[in-house]
Design a protein around this motif. Structure first.
Motif, mmCIF file in Angstrom:
data_model
loop_
_atom_site.group_PDB
_atom_site.id
_atom_site.type_symbol
_atom_site.label_atom_id
_atom_site.label_comp_id
_atom_site.label_asym_id
_atom_site.label_seq_id
_atom_site.Cartn_x
_atom_site.Cartn_y
_atom_site.Cartn_z
ATOM 1 N N LYS A 21 45.611 28.151 36.137
ATOM 2 C CA LYS A 21 46.618 28.706 37.268
ATOM 3 C C LYS A 21 46.825 27.800 38.513
ATOM 4 C CE LYS A 21 48.019 32.824 40.052
ATOM 5 N NZ LYS A 21 47.321 34.245 40.028
ATOM 6 N N ALA A 22 45.895 27.044 38.965
ATOM 7 C CA ALA A 22 46.032 26.179 40.173
ATOM 8 C C ALA A 22 46.904 24.887 40.066
ATOM 9 C CB ALA A 22 44.635 25.779 40.875
ATOM 10 N N ASP A 34 38.494 14.909 39.635
ATOM 11 C CA ASP A 34 39.471 15.087 40.344
ATOM 12 C C ASP A 34 40.812 15.060 39.505
ATOM 13 O OD1 ASP A 34 37.770 14.926 42.632
ATOM 14 O OD2 ASP A 34 37.988 12.755 42.871
ATOM 15 N N LEU A 35 41.754 16.061 40.040
ATOM 16 C CA LEU A 35 42.965 16.181 39.248
ATOM 17 C C LEU A 35 44.031 15.472 40.467
ATOM 18 C CD1 LEU A 35 41.617 17.971 37.434
ATOM 19 C CD2 LEU A 35 43.567 19.469 37.534
ATOM 20 N N ASP A 36 44.157 14.018 40.236
ATOM 21 C CA ASP A 36 45.244 13.503 40.967
ATOM 22 C C ASP A 36 46.718 13.933 40.460
ATOM 23 O OD1 ASP A 36 43.439 12.539 42.642
ATOM 24 O OD2 ASP A 36 43.102 10.784 41.819
ATOM 25 N N MET A 37 47.875 13.997 41.183
ATOM 26 C CA MET A 37 49.209 13.971 40.743
ATOM 27 C C MET A 37 49.808 12.960 41.312
ATOM 28 S SD MET A 37 49.533 18.189 40.905
ATOM 29 C CE MET A 37 48.322 19.132 40.009
ATOM 30 N N ALA A 38 51.020 12.632 40.542
ATOM 31 C CA ALA A 38 52.028 11.631 40.924
ATOM 32 C C ALA A 38 53.267 12.597 40.545
ATOM 33 C CB ALA A 38 52.077 10.513 40.209
ATOM 34 N N VAL A 73 49.703 13.710 50.231
ATOM 35 C CA VAL A 73 49.450 14.765 50.874
ATOM 36 C C VAL A 73 48.680 15.348 49.880
ATOM 37 C CG1 VAL A 73 51.547 14.707 52.180
ATOM 38 C CG2 VAL A 73 51.420 16.024 49.812
ATOM 39 N N THR A 74 47.818 16.296 50.531
ATOM 40 C CA THR A 74 46.894 17.421 49.484
ATOM 41 C C THR A 74 47.118 18.735 49.456
ATOM 42 O OG1 THR A 74 44.923 16.005 50.107
ATOM 43 C CG2 THR A 74 44.441 18.231 49.406
ATOM 44 N N VAL A 75 47.588 19.055 48.529
ATOM 45 C CA VAL A 75 48.327 20.637 48.174
ATOM 46 C C VAL A 75 47.092 21.606 47.981
ATOM 47 C CG1 VAL A 75 49.706 22.148 47.254
ATOM 48 C CG2 VAL A 75 50.453 19.625 47.883
ATOM 49 N N SER A 96 42.123 25.199 45.207
ATOM 50 C CA SER A 96 41.582 23.916 44.786
ATOM 51 C C SER A 96 42.589 22.931 45.227
ATOM 52 C CB SER A 96 41.840 24.024 43.042
ATOM 53 O OG SER A 96 41.104 24.884 42.373
ATOM 54 N N PRO A 97 42.159 21.763 45.903
ATOM 55 C CA PRO A 97 42.768 20.827 46.267
ATOM 56 C C PRO A 97 43.427 19.741 45.422
ATOM 57 C CG PRO A 97 40.595 20.398 46.633
ATOM 58 C CD PRO A 97 40.426 21.568 46.006
ATOM 59 N N PHE A 98 44.689 19.401 45.649
ATOM 60 C CA PHE A 98 45.190 18.527 44.688
ATOM 61 C C PHE A 98 46.015 17.343 45.549
ATOM 62 C CE2 PHE A 98 45.387 22.475 42.489
ATOM 63 C CZ PHE A 98 44.680 21.945 41.207
#
Length: 380
Positions: A10-11, A44-48, A77-79, A84-86
Motif C-alpha cells: 500500500k505505501a 531503501d525504496l528510492d524513487m525518481a 524530498v521524503t514522502v 514508511s518514508p520514501f
C-alpha cells in the motif's frame, strides 16, 4: 510470487500513484530494483520522478501525506506514506561537479537521469506495475555480474571520487569474479587516487566497512592494492592474510573489523566509530599473540574470540583448531566472587587477589575450583 511483489504494498503504491497522476512519471530506482532482480534483500525504496520538488510536495500534501524537504536543493524530498518514508528525487542532469558535490539541473528525461548515475546496474527503474525500464543496458551487466561505470569511467570518477571505493565494494558484492574486474574502471580508479583526499574520512571508512561486510572481499581488496587505492586509504595494508582468514572463518560470524585487522595497515585515518575502534584494537592485539583458545573465549566472548583465533591461524598459515575451546571458555563462569575473600582481603589487595586467582583459573583451563583458588592465595 514475483520479484516485485513488495512493490504492490500500500505505501509505495500510494506514492507512485500520486507521482504518476496527470502526466507525471514515478519509478522506484537503483538498489531496490537491482536487489529485487538478484533475489536479494531490499532495504531503501528510492524513487525518481519527472516532477519538480514543489509539485511533489503539493501533490503529497494534497493527499494528506507528510513531506520532509531532506535535500530539496538537489531535488530530493521524503514522502511518508502509511508510516514508511520514501526519498523522491526529480530526474536530474549534472551541470558541474568538483569530485565531491554536483550542481544539478532538473530534467524530465529518464535517460538523462540514468546517465548521471554511477554503474549501469544502478541505472535500473521499475514502474508502478513492476515493469523494468533499462535505459543503459544495465540488465545485461547485472545478469553476468559486470560492474561497469556508465559512459566514460574517468568522467564518472572525477564527478565523485568516492565512486572509486564504491566500485570495489560493488565488485565484492555484485561482481562475477570469473569475469575479472572492468579494465576501464580499474584505470579510472588508479588515475583518480589523489581525489580521495577530497573525501571525508568518515565516508571512506563507511565504504571500507561495507566492502569488508561482503561475502568475500579478497579479490576486490587485491585489486585495490594493485591500483594503489588500498595504500591510499589504509597505509601499509597487505592482502595475503585476508583471503586465508575469510576461508578459515567461513563458518563464523562476519565482522568487518576483523577483516580490516587482516589487512593489517594503518586504519587511523578511516575515522571509525569508538565501538569499531575498540573491536579493531582487540583483533590487532590478539592476532599475533599466543593467547590460548579458551582464554580468548573467556576474555572476549565466543564470536570475537573465535575470530581472533582464526586471525592467528591465518597470520601463521595454520589450520583453524580450538573453536570448541573458545566456546567452552566463553561459557565458563569464574567461581570466585569478592565476598569469598572478605574480610581477609579488602581494597586494592582484594582486587589484586581476584586478578591473581582468575589468571590461575584461566591458566588451569578453567579446572581449578573455588577452594583450589582460595587455597592457592593462602599458600601464596
Amino acid at each position: 510470487m514475483t520479484q516485485f511483489d513488495w512493490l504492490q504494498a500500500k505505501a509505495p503504491q500510494t506514492v507512485l500513484a500520486l507521482l504518476n497522476a496527470d502526466g507525471g512519471e514515478g519509478y522506484v530506482v537503483g538498489g531496490c530494483v537491482r536487489n529485487a532482480l538478484m533475489g536479494r534483500d531490499i532495504t531503501d525504496l528510492d524513487m525518481a520522478t519527472s516532477l519538480v520538488p514543489t509539485d511533489v510536495i503539493a501533490r503529497a500534501e494534497a493527499a494528506g501525506l507528510r513531506v520532509i524537504p531532506t535535500g530539496i536543493e538537489h531535488g530530493t524530498v521524503t514522502v511518508v506514506a502509511h508510516g514508511s518514508p520514501f526519498e523522491v528525487t526529480t530526474f536530474r542532469s549534472d551541470v558541474e561537479t568538483d569530485g565531491r558535490h554536483a550542481i544539478v539541473a532538473f530534467s524530465t528525461s529518464i535517460l538523462e537521469d540514468a546517465k548521471r548515475r554511477d554503474f549501469t546496474m544502478n541505472a535500473l527503474y521499475a514502474n508502478q506495475s513492476g515493469e523494468v525500464i533499462d535505459p543503459l543496458n544495465g540488465l545485461a551487466d547485472l545478469h553476468v555480474g559486470h560492474v561497469r561505470f556508465i559512459g566514460d569511467a574517468d568522467d564518472r570518477v572525477a564527478e565523485d571520487y568516492l565512486r572509486i571505493l564504491r566500485f570495489f565494494r560493488f565488485q565484492a558484492w555484485y561482481g562475477n569474479s570469473d569475469l575479472g574486474l572492468d579494465a576501464d574502471a580499474l584505470a579510472a580508479c588508479a588515475g583518480g587516487i589523489e581525489g580521495l583526499g577530497q573525501i571525508a574520512r568518515e565516508r571512506i571508512g563507511a565504504e571500507m566497512v561495507k566492502l569488508m561486510t561482503a561475502p568475500d572481499p579478497s579479490l576486490a581488496v587485491s585489486a585495490m592494492a594493485q591500483t594503489g587505492v588500498l595504500n591510499a586509504v589504509v597505509e601499509g595494508g597487505v592482502t595475503n592474510v585476508l583471503p586465508v582468514f575469510v576461508h578459515l572463518s567461513a563458518q563464523l560470524a562476519v565482522d568487518p573489523m576483523a577483516r580490516l585487522a587482516a589487512v593489517t595497515g594503518d586504519v587511523s585515518t578511516l575515522r571509525l566509530s569508538n565501538a569499531q575502534q575498540k573491536r579493531f584494537a582487540i583483533y590487532r592485539a590478539e592476532m599475533g599473540s599466543m593467547t590460548a583458545a579458551g582464554a580468548l573465549g573467556h576474555e572476549h566472548g565466543f564470536e570475537v574470540g573465535a575470530l581472533c583465533l582464526a586471525l592467528c591461524a591465518a597470520m601463521f598459515e595454520q589450520p583453524l583448531n580450538g573453536v570448541n575451546d573458545v566456546r567452552r571458555g566463553a561459557e565458563a563462569v569464574f567461581p570466585l566472587v569478592a565476598a569469598d575473600l572478605m574480610p581477609a582481603y579488602s581494597g586494592a589487595k582484594l582486587g589484586a587477589a581476584l586478578r591473581d586467582a582468575k589468571d590461575r583459573w584461566i591458566a588451569s583451563d578453567f579446572a581449578l575450583t573455588k577452594d583450589d583458588l582460595i587455597e592457592g592465595l593462602e599458600n601464596g
